[in-house]
Design a protein around this motif. Sequence first.
Motif, PDB file in Angstrom:
ATOM      1  N   ARG A 140      -2.239 -13.151  11.789  1.00 15.32           N
ATOM      2  CA  ARG A 140      -2.524 -12.498  10.512  1.00 15.32           C
ATOM      3  C   ARG A 140      -2.443 -13.459   9.329  1.00 15.32           C
ATOM      4  O   ARG A 140      -2.644 -13.046   8.183  1.00 15.32           O
ATOM      5  N   LEU A 158      -5.345  -5.874   5.125  1.00 16.88           N
ATOM      6  CA  LEU A 158      -4.081  -5.307   5.575  1.00 16.88           C
ATOM      7  C   LEU A 158      -3.995  -3.846   5.152  1.00 16.88           C
ATOM      8  O   LEU A 158      -4.569  -3.444   4.146  1.00 16.88           O
ATOM      9  N   SER A 159      -3.243  -3.065   5.895  1.00 21.04           N
ATOM     10  CA  SER A 159      -2.975  -1.686   5.483  1.00 21.04           C
ATOM     11  C   SER A 159      -1.987  -1.703   4.318  1.00 21.04           C
ATOM     12  O   SER A 159      -1.369  -2.734   4.012  1.00 21.04           O
ATOM     13  N   GLU A 178       1.381  -2.793   5.512  1.00 21.99           N
ATOM     14  CA  GLU A 178       1.418  -4.219   5.856  1.00 21.99           C
ATOM     15  C   GLU A 178       1.469  -5.079   4.594  1.00 21.99           C
ATOM     16  O   GLU A 178       2.173  -6.098   4.555  1.00 21.99           O
ATOM     17  N   SER A 226       2.186   2.141   9.830  1.00 18.32           N
ATOM     18  CA  SER A 226       1.221   1.370   9.056  1.00 18.32           C
ATOM     19  C   SER A 226       0.292   0.608   9.995  1.00 18.32           C
ATOM     20  O   SER A 226       0.733   0.020  10.978  1.00 18.32           O
ATOM     21  N   GLY A 227      -1.014   0.630   9.681  1.00 21.30           N
ATOM     22  CA  GLY A 227      -1.995  -0.052  10.513  1.00 21.30           C
ATOM     23  C   GLY A 227      -2.453   0.752  11.714  1.00 21.30           C
ATOM     24  O   GLY A 227      -3.149   0.232  12.585  1.00 21.30           O
ATOM     25  N   GLN A 280      -2.042   2.446  16.573  1.00 20.84           N
ATOM     26  CA  GLN A 280      -2.997   1.366  16.816  1.00 20.84           C
ATOM     27  C   GLN A 280      -4.401   1.921  17.087  1.00 20.84           C
ATOM     28  O   GLN A 280      -5.114   1.464  17.975  1.00 20.84           O
TER      29      GLN A 280
END
Length: 534
Positions: A149, A157-158, A161, A321-322, A501
């Motif tokens: 990353r 990014l979220s 993140e 998150s993400g 995910q």
Amino acid sequence: MTSPLLAINHLSVAFRRSETLRPVVNDVSLQIHAGETLALVGESGSGKSVTALSVMRLLHTSSVAYPSGEILFEGNDLLHAEERVLRGIRGNQIAMIFQEPMVSLNPLHHVEKQLYEVLSLHRGMRREAARAEIITCLDRVGIRQPASRLNDFPHQLSGGERQRVMIAMALLTQPKLLIADEPTTALDVTVQAQILNLLRELQRELNMGMLFITHNLHIVRQLADNVSVMRHGSVVEHNGCQTLLNQPQHPYTQQLLAAEPEGRALPLASDAPVILQVENLRVAFPLRRGLFKRQVGEKVALHNLSFSLKRGESLGLVGESGSGKSTTGLALLRLIQAQGEIWFDGHPLHHMPRKQLLPLRRRIQVVFQDPNSSLNPRMTVQQIIAEGLAVHRPALSAVQQESQVIAVMEEVGLEAESRHRYPVEFSGGQRQRIAIARALVLEPDLMVLDEPTSSLDRSVQKQILTLLRRLQQQRQLSYLFISHDLDVVRTLCHQLIVLRQGEVIEQGECEKLFAAPGEAYTRELLASAQLSAG
């Protein structure tokens, strides 16, 4: 008793407006010792962030005045320190995690460059040594596969993140004092617990003092040694954490503690028609490498999501998150490309060209996660809220537009007199209410709510949830409610989808999933939420 690491004594702060001064902080006194955490709580606009920014002298000198008080860091008065001295303290001895990471991170630089700048400037590290430390720190704050990353830009990014990158940036310098302004607002409960554990570990390792600004009283109970409650720019109560939370003395503190989300989703009519039907929604982003940026693969952000949403119904979308929550919202709004079918009130959104889609935009509105980046800083609140009216209801006169803006501002708890001010003049929670007002003014049928209450204190959050429930009842609004706050989801939603995910882990009626989750990951989320609430 040792001297405090930070002592704020009788501080008053005022903003200059033309030739007048508007007081925003009044006679505030706080102390933090090394290894101690002071939580600063209160509603949006109470002066918490202004007090924190004053410690590092980050408020613009032309627009702020300090009528009285002093700010002592290790005995040195920061209010009267030269800029050269402040530069040696900022980011090095005192670090800050800001409330809105998308604004704080440079959109033109990738993650590694921004973190390396901190280590190069404050610790004189070379790039190779810095890279190893950056990867370690990103891993500690919960970024999965951190080495992969490093070349990502903030927009890749979220929200959660981005917040974790900001936390890593602040912790890299191993500061003596950490000022954390709502550092876990954008984080799901599992990562929130991880970050709080990390902060406690670093505090023990470095004997670090911490000023922790938050509206989440569950976090205060876990983390703080002492608590100060602010309202209208003044400290109304100060005490040890357990004493204050268990035996609050001031009526406002009692009100804050009582303002927990409550209630359940409104009864749904048995004959309610389906307004949104989604079949096999899939989102993938191309991976490009090399000088000519050729596509070498793809990153799948969302796998084959299907659901139906009835008129007047709320669907909760939860996950870490993400996990693909915000991606789902953007795909439904046709703001990013997606595969699959999206039917809105019988209209095939997935096939419609942009011109045909425009009339439907009024009926599908969105409240984005980060109000500071979704509100135009060059427009007044009046202009921001009325912009949609100008596009979708051009026949309205200026007087009629202003009347509707005033009505919707009052509906979400904003003073109508403030409509000629700019977003920068509002607190984070007030900006979120502006974003909600902008969506509501067009009287939509479906609202995509991406963490709409994450930046709001509990008392205002309760007001907004009550408002959303009332609007749903009056207008038969449908909500796609994206959140990591499971207490909030449970109060509003009929259905629940758990994502991880990009994959659907579990899906069904909200109350049934809360009562008897079938999957281990759902049980983990609920357990983390209960731990946070404990």
